[in-house]
Design an enzyme around this catalytic site. Structure first.
Site, mmCIF file in Angstrom:
data_model
loop_
_atom_site.group_PDB
_atom_site.id
_atom_site.type_symbol
_atom_site.label_atom_id
_atom_site.label_comp_id
_atom_site.label_asym_id
_atom_site.label_seq_id
_atom_site.Cartn_x
_atom_site.Cartn_y
_atom_site.Cartn_z
ATOM 1 N N THR A 198 0.894 -1.161 0.000
ATOM 2 C CA THR A 198 0.000 0.000 0.000
ATOM 3 C C THR A 198 0.921 1.196 0.000
ATOM 4 O OG1 THR A 198 -1.717 -1.095 1.314
ATOM 5 C CG2 THR A 198 -1.597 1.293 1.523
ATOM 6 N N ASP A 227 -8.107 -1.760 5.266
ATOM 7 C CA ASP A 227 -8.113 -0.583 6.128
ATOM 8 C C ASP A 227 -7.915 0.725 5.365
ATOM 9 O OD1 ASP A 227 -5.529 -1.472 5.516
ATOM 10 O OD2 ASP A 227 -4.657 -0.557 7.303
ATOM 11 N N THR A 240 0.234 0.605 6.544
ATOM 12 C CA THR A 240 0.303 -0.432 5.520
ATOM 13 C C THR A 240 0.366 -1.776 6.258
ATOM 14 O OG1 THR A 240 2.727 -0.403 5.439
ATOM 15 C CG2 THR A 240 1.593 1.065 3.923
ATOM 16 N N GLY A 270 -4.583 -5.293 6.782
ATOM 17 C CA GLY A 270 -5.646 -4.333 7.041
ATOM 18 C C GLY A 270 -6.669 -4.810 8.039
HETATM 19 N N1 GLY Z 1 -3.387 -2.353 4.278
HETATM 20 C C1 GLY Z 1 -3.872 -2.657 3.016
HETATM 21 C C2 GLY Z 1 -4.936 -3.656 3.000
HETATM 22 O O1 GLY Z 1 -5.042 -4.445 3.924
HETATM 23 O O2 GLY Z 1 -5.690 -3.701 2.050
#
Ligand code: GLY
Length: 347
Positions: free
Chosen positions: A200, A231, A251, A254
């Site tokens: 991310t 997230d 990152t 999530g």
């Molecule tokens: N942190 C990125 C996701 O879990 O989509």
């Protein structure tokens, strides 16, 4: 082995404290007089450089962070964000993004957006041109089309080949779970797969007026169940920004962040006086405390996954922390762009 957070914080507050405390590693330190300063995840070195360049040209922090992450969204070689991002389980790229504008306190976000290379720009339009905060799926795509965005095929040959290899080797490496109890260990292979699959980019910045803004953008978990939202587009989880206090973003896994609202938590800890690094470590600690299912733990009972947090306070102090292992984050200010070390909860 994990270190007790409260005594660690007291320890770090002691002048001249050594950099290592049992089980944790202290990160790098960078201080700026506020504005311009930009922070990002490690894949954002060009992003923070661009953001500061924009700020020095007079841009508002929100314009700057979006211009910064656009470089990664359009990069076919970053398989975790935008164009070239790894697809969901059915081979479709689904993107999530959110923005938050400190001066107005407003936010905009999109989730499960298909076919638009710059989800952060669409998130910004949600902020500016709707009375809503979050648009998802086809509604988000139609809204983007209404504002002139073209629908494109975001699946590069490289990402498609990686997806085909995953699909041809399916076994327990997907995200569906059979009925199971809290002590079940022999599950969760997908969660432990290559950390790249959680990539991310987050970027926050302070502009020349001392205003703060943030963006997070991602293609989300590789090979996710279609419709899965992480997230990144959730205000308070993937990012949070308070113009009087600072900003934070994340990152990594999530799901763990969604269950703990960590970006909001980090900003509130900074409001209470934590440094950015200490606040990020506090969020790591919170996730570790709340990780109670055996399938999510390693043999030592620690989280078997990683989440990273990045924060900047109103004074321009920056810092980050991750649950596990050493890592770096990108920072840019008047001294230029560079990587600094992040703290970690577990070595
Ligand atoms: N942190 C990125 C996701 O879990 O989509």
């Amino acid at each position: 082995m994990r270190h007790d957070f409260l005594s660690r914080r007291d320890f770090l507050a002691t002048a001249g404290a050594a950099s290592l405390v049992a089980g944790t590693r202290r990160g790098g330190f960078a201080r700026s007089t506020a504005g311009p300063v930009a922070i990002a995840s490690s894949n954002g070195l060009n992003t923070v450089a661009r953001a500061v360049e924009e700020i020095n040209s007079g841009a508002d922090a929100l314009d700057a962070v979006i211009a910064g992450v656009n470089l990664v969204e359009e990069d076919p070689n970053d398989t975790t964000v935008g164009y070239g991002g790894l697809p969901n389980a059915e081979g479709t790229v689904e993107l999530d993004s959110a923005v938050m504008h400190g001066p107005t306190g407003r936010a905009g976000a999109v989730a499960s957006l298909q076919g638009i290379m710059y989800p952060s720009k669409v998130a910004r339009l949600v902020l500016e041109r709707t009375d809503h905060v979050l648009l998802v799926g086809m509604g988000a795509q139609r809204f983007a089309q209404m504002h002139g965005f073209a629908i494109e095929n975001l699946l590069t040959d490289r990402a498609r080949a990686i997806w085909v290899r995953w699909r041809e080797n399916l076994s327990n490496r997907d995200d569906y779970l059979p009925p199971h109890g809290p002590d079940e260990r022999d599950l969760g292979e997908a969660m432990r797969r290559n950390e790249d699959h959680w990539g991310t980019i987050h970027c926050s910045a302070i502009d020349l007026n001392g205003n703060i803004s943030s963006v997070t953008t991602t293609s989300g978990l590789a090979f996710k169940i279609p419709g899965r939202v992480g997230d990144s587009p959730i205000i308070g989880a993937g990012l949070y920004c308070d113009n009087e206090v600072g900003a934070a973003g994340s990152t990594g896994r999530g799901e763990a962040n969604l269950e703990n609202c960590c970006s909001f938590l980090i900003v509130e800890r900074m409001r209470m006086g934590d440094s950015p690094e200490a606040a990020c470590l506090y969020a790591c600690e919170r996730i570790a405390d709340h990780t109670r299912l055996a399938r999510l733990q390693n043999s030592a009972g620690e989280p078997a996954f990683n989440v990273s947090f990045y924060a900047v306070n109103k004074a321009g102090e920056v810092g980050g922390a991750r649950i596990r292992g050493t890592g770096r984050m990108a920072v840019a200010d008047a001294q230029g762009a560079r990587h600094i070390e992040m703290a970690c909860l577990y070595e």
